[in-house]
Design a protein around this motif. Structure first.
Motif, mmCIF file in Angstrom:
data_model
loop_
_atom_site.group_PDB
_atom_site.id
_atom_site.type_symbol
_atom_site.label_atom_id
_atom_site.label_comp_id
_atom_site.label_asym_id
_atom_site.label_seq_id
_atom_site.Cartn_x
_atom_site.Cartn_y
_atom_site.Cartn_z
ATOM 1 N N ASN A 153 -6.711 -0.441 3.603
ATOM 2 C CA ASN A 153 -5.351 -0.308 3.092
ATOM 3 C C ASN A 153 -4.860 -1.661 2.608
ATOM 4 O OD1 ASN A 153 -4.611 2.472 3.408
ATOM 5 N ND2 ASN A 153 -4.544 2.138 5.623
ATOM 6 N N HIS A 159 0.839 -1.465 4.026
ATOM 7 C CA HIS A 159 1.135 -0.187 4.670
ATOM 8 C C HIS A 159 2.231 -0.426 5.698
ATOM 9 C CE1 HIS A 159 -0.539 3.572 7.007
ATOM 10 N NE2 HIS A 159 0.742 3.671 6.692
ATOM 11 N N ASP A 217 -8.473 3.009 0.447
ATOM 12 C CA ASP A 217 -7.536 4.121 0.614
ATOM 13 C C ASP A 217 -6.288 3.857 -0.225
ATOM 14 O OD1 ASP A 217 -6.804 6.602 1.624
ATOM 15 O OD2 ASP A 217 -5.794 5.757 3.361
ATOM 16 N N ASN A 218 -5.207 3.404 0.381
ATOM 17 C CA ASN A 218 -3.940 3.257 -0.337
ATOM 18 C C ASN A 218 -3.549 1.787 -0.463
ATOM 19 O OD1 ASN A 218 -3.670 6.158 -0.205
ATOM 20 N ND2 ASN A 218 -3.045 5.877 1.932
ATOM 21 N N GLU A 276 1.769 1.657 0.533
ATOM 22 C CA GLU A 276 2.098 2.899 1.255
ATOM 23 C C GLU A 276 3.321 2.720 2.147
ATOM 24 O OE1 GLU A 276 -0.006 6.267 4.136
ATOM 25 O OE2 GLU A 276 -1.109 4.462 3.583
ATOM 26 N N GLU A 315 5.978 4.619 4.623
ATOM 27 C CA GLU A 315 5.726 5.741 5.528
ATOM 28 C C GLU A 315 7.037 6.361 5.985
ATOM 29 O OE1 GLU A 315 3.823 5.793 9.854
ATOM 30 O OE2 GLU A 315 2.292 5.553 8.320
ATOM 31 N N VAL A 360 -6.159 4.952 -4.272
ATOM 32 C CA VAL A 360 -4.801 5.394 -4.612
ATOM 33 C C VAL A 360 -3.903 4.155 -4.622
ATOM 34 C CG1 VAL A 360 -2.787 6.746 -3.918
ATOM 35 C CG2 VAL A 360 -5.078 7.704 -3.634
ATOM 36 N N PHE A 396 -0.688 3.989 -5.207
ATOM 37 C CA PHE A 396 0.620 4.256 -4.621
ATOM 38 C C PHE A 396 0.586 5.548 -3.808
ATOM 39 C CE2 PHE A 396 1.310 2.224 -8.800
ATOM 40 C CZ PHE A 396 1.863 1.022 -8.371
ATOM 41 N N SER A 397 0.700 5.422 -2.496
ATOM 42 C CA SER A 397 0.816 6.584 -1.630
ATOM 43 C C SER A 397 2.293 6.761 -1.300
ATOM 44 C CB SER A 397 0.007 6.391 -0.347
ATOM 45 O OG SER A 397 0.168 7.503 0.505
ATOM 46 N N PHE A 398 2.921 7.719 -1.979
ATOM 47 C CA PHE A 398 4.358 7.965 -1.811
ATOM 48 C C PHE A 398 4.571 9.285 -1.071
ATOM 49 C CE2 PHE A 398 5.969 5.328 -5.706
ATOM 50 C CZ PHE A 398 5.590 4.173 -5.052
ATOM 51 N N GLU A 399 4.065 9.365 0.140
ATOM 52 C CA GLU A 399 4.195 10.579 0.943
ATOM 53 C C GLU A 399 5.402 10.504 1.874
ATOM 54 O OE1 GLU A 399 0.064 12.605 1.726
ATOM 55 O OE2 GLU A 399 -0.087 10.507 2.311
ATOM 56 N N LYS A 442 -0.188 9.477 -4.680
ATOM 57 C CA LYS A 442 -0.352 10.524 -3.674
ATOM 58 C C LYS A 442 1.049 10.948 -3.234
ATOM 59 C CE LYS A 442 -3.438 9.807 -0.469
ATOM 60 N NZ LYS A 442 -4.062 9.280 0.779
#
Length: 310
Positions: free
Chosen positions: A5, A8, A37-38, A41, A43, A61, A63-66, A100
């Motif tokens: 990562n 994060h 991975d990201n 990120e 969270e 990825v 940009f992990s925008f979960e 994401k």
């Protein structure tokens, strides 16, 4: 470089205060290289984030925008190359995407993705949904020279939209459907794709036919960068880029202004360098050390969070 990562934010605040963090974050002028991975990120919750002038090289990825709830994101002036598949040779879970997204999301403000430039071999988004997402004036070309490159695999909104129909019943059914397909509920969710130049054969006509309300000011056609050498920032420029489309940007204090610089064009590169936009307001009241050796380059945050990456 060569990390699982990048940045994060693990939100470890108490349950009663968890929704207060993280906010007032700036991630700028970094290189994210072969992040498995990201790369970036947040969270759970996130507000008032600026992500600008970073370079992303072969990240799974970027940009992990979960997030569950978020708002006022400003993502601009970033450059990226997605030429080589991340991970070890033979890894079957390596296709990735630019963003994401979560299954459900509440927007407390807009998320502006504008004037970035990418050389991709993956989709922009694959599935699920996000609210208040404005993708404007970005420049995207495709790594046709990459090993095992396939146009269907990098269709801008994933490759499942052309074979499935939208459920017309309950929200629960739509959410199940969106586990494998990007939402078509753009108007209700406030999703905008407009002003972009995206050099994929599916863009924009085939996506419009599938029910995606792509804006009327987008551009299509082949994108040939000056030099596709991975990691060469000035190579991600094209001759005579189309004009950028002016649009309104809301600040966290709810004021808004039209963004339309002089000689405005699509993509990160402008006539005088990388696209510029005013600093986030919190920098004026939250000064950083004057010694450049002491200034963090990855993040500036007040929240009760754990952050990885440097």
């Amino acid at each position: 470089m060569d990390a699982f990562n990048g940045v994060h934010f693990f939100n470890q605040a108490s349950v009663s205060t968890k929704a207060n963090y993280p906010r007032n974050v700036i991630i700028e002028d970094n290189w994210f290289v072969r992040v498995r991975d990201n790369a970036v990120e947040p969270e759970d919750f996130a507000w008032n984030w600026t992500i600008r002038r970073n370079k992303f090289v072969d990240c799974y990825v970027p940009f992990s925008f979960e997030m569950q709830q978020s708002g006022h994101f400003y993502v601009y002036g970033n450059l990226g190359w997605n030429f080589h598949l991340p991970g070890p040779h033979g890894d079957t879970h390596a296709s990735g995407a630019l963003f994401k997204l979560p299954e459900q999301h509440q927007a407390d403000g807009p998320h502006y993705i504008f004037n970035n430039t990418w050389l991709l071999r993956a989709p922009i988004v694959k599935k699920k949904r996000i609210s208040g997402f404005e993708h404007r004036n970005n420049l995207i070309g495709y790594a046709e020279a990459a090993d095992k490159f396939k146009w269907p695999s990098c269709s801008p909104l994933g490759n499942s939209w052309s074979t499935e129909e939208i459920p017309s019943t309950e929200l629960e059914d739509r959410l199940i459907f969106e586990r494998g397909s990007f939402t078509r509920s753009w108007k209700r969710l406030g999703i905008v794709f407009d002003g972009d130049l995206i050099g994929h054969p599916d863009f924009p006509d085939a996506l419009r036919e599938a029910g995606y309300q792509v804006g009327h000011n987008v551009h299509s056609g082949s994108v040939k960068f000056a030099d596709e050498t991975v990691g060469l920032p000035h190579g991600l420029a094209i001759p005579s880029p189309p004009a950028g489309q002016a649009f309104s940007i809301q600040s966290p204090d709810q004021t808004a202004a039209v963004f339309s610089p002089v000689d405005y064009v699509v993509g990160a590169w402008q006539s005088d360098g990388i696209i510029a936009f005013p600093d986030p307001g919190f920098l004026d009241v939250w000064p950083m050390p004057s010694d450049s050796a002491m200034q963090p380059t990855l993040f500036r945050d007040r929240g009760n969070v754990e952050m990885t990456g440097h």
